[in-house]
Enzyme design. Structure first.
Site, PDB file in Angstrom:
ATOM      1  N   LYS A 171       0.813  -1.196  -0.154  1.00 25.51           N
ATOM      2  CA  LYS A 171       0.127  -0.172   0.086  1.00 25.51           C
ATOM      3  C   LYS A 171       0.867   1.242  -0.035  1.00 25.51           C
ATOM      4  O   LYS A 171       1.845   1.499   0.890  1.00 25.51           O
ATOM      5  CB  LYS A 171      -0.972  -0.026   1.145  1.00 25.51           C
ATOM      6  CG  LYS A 171      -2.006  -1.098   1.167  1.00 25.51           C
ATOM      7  CD  LYS A 171      -2.913  -0.773   2.364  1.00 25.51           C
ATOM      8  CE  LYS A 171      -3.786  -2.072   2.863  1.00 25.51           C
ATOM      9  NZ  LYS A 171      -5.114  -2.002   1.645  1.00 25.51           N
ATOM     10  N   GLY A 177     -14.379  -5.384   5.368  1.00 27.40           N
ATOM     11  CA  GLY A 177     -15.099  -5.903   6.435  1.00 27.40           C
ATOM     12  C   GLY A 177     -15.425  -7.376   6.197  1.00 27.40           C
ATOM     13  O   GLY A 177     -16.548  -7.663   7.117  1.00 27.40           O
ATOM     14  N   GLY A 222      -8.695  -8.244   4.866  1.00 31.90           N
ATOM     15  CA  GLY A 222      -7.579  -7.619   5.659  1.00 31.90           C
ATOM     16  C   GLY A 222      -7.533  -8.028   7.211  1.00 31.90           C
ATOM     17  O   GLY A 222      -6.791  -9.204   7.361  1.00 31.90           O
ATOM     18  N   SER A 223      -8.265  -7.405   8.016  1.00 35.20           N
ATOM     19  CA  SER A 223      -8.256  -8.090   9.505  1.00 35.20           C
ATOM     20  C   SER A 223      -8.893  -9.427   9.530  1.00 35.20           C
ATOM     21  O   SER A 223      -8.675  -9.984  10.752  1.00 35.20           O
ATOM     22  CB  SER A 223      -8.652  -6.794  10.499  1.00 35.20           C
ATOM     23  OG  SER A 223      -8.433  -5.719   9.774  1.00 35.20           O
TER      24      SER A 223
END
Lengths: 294, 186
Positions: free
Chosen positions: A83, A216, A237-238
């Site tokens: 990123k 999400g 992502g998380s």
């Protein structure tokens, strides 16, 4: 030697085509990258902190340490993305020099420019950018993005924003493909997007680059949901490494993304995955990452 | 179309345009319905693991042994080769074409490229635009393999019996000659 043309639009958009139907996973260490590759990730995003931690820690979030990116490149054979901050073309130059396979000009990091995104045509490495609606997606494509992803709301484990963004982008593509030629001028004005791109979407019924979903996704069902809504691949992502047991969850999300329309397979892969990441409600957020970018 | 992961949608579009009926293959039941298979580009490690998870490995190996026509591009070439370098331990190689290939043998994305290829096929006058994306490189070619195109000394398109493989992506360019030629084989 035969003349080889690198960095062409075909070559840059082509890699996005190859990532379709797959799962791109955020990783912060070479060990996590190995886990992601073993679970069947089609690419990894190398970063210092996953969005949930960036949200928790606050402060300015920047490009990752090149040493850490190189470590992840050495650990896996699948594509490695990284990123750069919105508008921070020097971070992008550094990432290109590191030979990353894709750059995400990402709202998850703190923007470096309040008016301008990076001129992505100036690079041989391809870029992915986030979008919340069709106008934003087309502006990013006009700047040279070769892949669009919904922004969603990163680091929340809450799929609601990604669904909103996908429905907005795909819904407007549907309406646009019904518009007559005179209406396209007004569409271009309202979307604040170049007329030739608006025309292209109206004719083909799709973006000129792949549309992926991010922001999400925490469960195999979330992956199935966004794929059925029309996303062509997913970023997680998380959702993986903030869950109780990352390896089986990563594998389950990969299988769910392939078999997104088969509820029996989705039921099978959703069993016994342990606790997903803790989710956050939108109204409790101090910072809305999706509002970054213009 | 093997539809586990990757650019299968683009292959499907070309094949349907040429009048072929296309089934997206994700399970052994789907595989039983098809006469020929196309394995497109994507990540070969991902496809190999998904083939395990879906129970496709053994049925696919059996169909390939009995000579089902198959076209593999990029990751498809890797899956159809007899051996792969830089794969993961246990990565499936179905051995439909006797080749040893190196994953990402031409380098990372920065080295991905387009090049004009002259084809060693009768009646093919014009070059084909080869798009190579983190493409596999052919390192060894078995005696029964026919080389259909090469680039700077390495094979980039090969055939063995009814199995055809290319290191590049014919589905990305506006030229359906390879798909058409494959459908004629079928």
């Amino acid at each position: 030697m035969t003349n080889r043309e690198t960095g062409t639009v075909l070559v840059k958009r082509g890699l996005a085509e190859m990532l379709k139907g797959g799962v791109i996973m955020d990783v912060v260490t070479p060990e996590q990258a190995k886990i992601a590759e073993n679970a069947g990730a089609s690419a990894v995003m190398a970063l210092e902190r996953v969005p949930a931690d960036i949200r928790r820690d606050g402060g300015v979030a920047r490009m990752s340490d090149p040493e850490m990116i190189s470590g992840i490149q050495a650990a896996v054979t699948i594509p490695v993305m990284a990123k750069a901050r919105i508008g921070h073309f020097v971070e992008a130059q550094i990432l290109q020099a590191l030979d990353v396979d894709y750059i995400d000009e990402s709202e998850v990091l703190t923007p470096a420019d309040e008016a301008h995104h990076i001129d992505k045509w100036a690079f041989t490495v391809p870029f992915v950018c986030g979008a919340t609606n069709l106008g934003e997606a087309l502006r990013r494509i006009s700047e040279g993005a070769c892949m669009i992803r919904s922004k969603g709301e990163a680091g929340t484990g809450n799929i609601v924003e990604a669904v909103r963004h996908l429905r907005s982008i795909i819904g407007d593509i549907r309406k646009l493909s019904q518009a007559d030629s005179a209406e396209l001028f007004d569409w271009s004005k309202r979307l604040q997007a170049p007329l030739p791109l608006v025309r292209e979407v109206a004719e083909t019924g799709w973006l000129p680059v792949p549309l992926f979903c991010a922001g999400g996704i925490a469960t195999p069902a979330d992956a199935g949901l966004v794929m059925q809504l029309g996303a062509e691949a997913v970023f997680v992502g998380s959702g993986i490494f903030k869950s109780a047991d990352p390896q089986p969850r990563a594998k389950a999300i990969v299988e769910a993304t392939t078999n997104f329309a088969d509820a029996h397979i989705l039921a099978k892969v959703s069993r016994n995955l342990g606790e997903p990441m803790v989710g956050l409600e939108m109204q409790g957020l101090d910072t809305r990452l999706a509002e970054r970018g213009w | 179309m093997l539809a586990l992961q990757g650019a299968f949608g683009l292959h499907q579009k070309v094949l349907e345009h040429l009048g072929a009926g296309v089934v997206q293959v994700r399970t052994p039941q789907h595989l039983a319905e098809v006469d020929a298979l196309v394995i497109g580009g994507g990540e070969s490690t991902t496809m190999s693991k998904l083939a395990d998870a879906s129970g496709l490995v053994q049925p696919l190996a059996e169909r390939l042994v009995t000579g089902m026509p198959v076209l593999g591009t990029c990751a498809g070439m890797i899956l159809l080769a007899s051996d792969v370098m830089d794969g993961y331990p246990g990565q499936h190689c179905f051995g439909a074409v006797d080749l040893v290939v190196q994953r990402n043998g031409y380098g990372r994305q920065a080295d991905s490229f387009g090049a004009r290829l002259s084809m060693k096929l009768d009646s093919w006058q014009d070059d084909f635009e080869g798009v190579f994306i983190r493409a596999p490189k052919v390192c060894e070619v078995g005696p029964r393999v026919e080389m259909l195109a090469e680039l700077d000394g390495s094979a980039v398109m090969c055939r063995q019996g009814s199995a055809v493989v290319c290191a590049f992506h014919p589905e990305l360019v506006d030229d359906d000659r390879i798909h058409r030629w494959f459908l004629d084989l079928v």
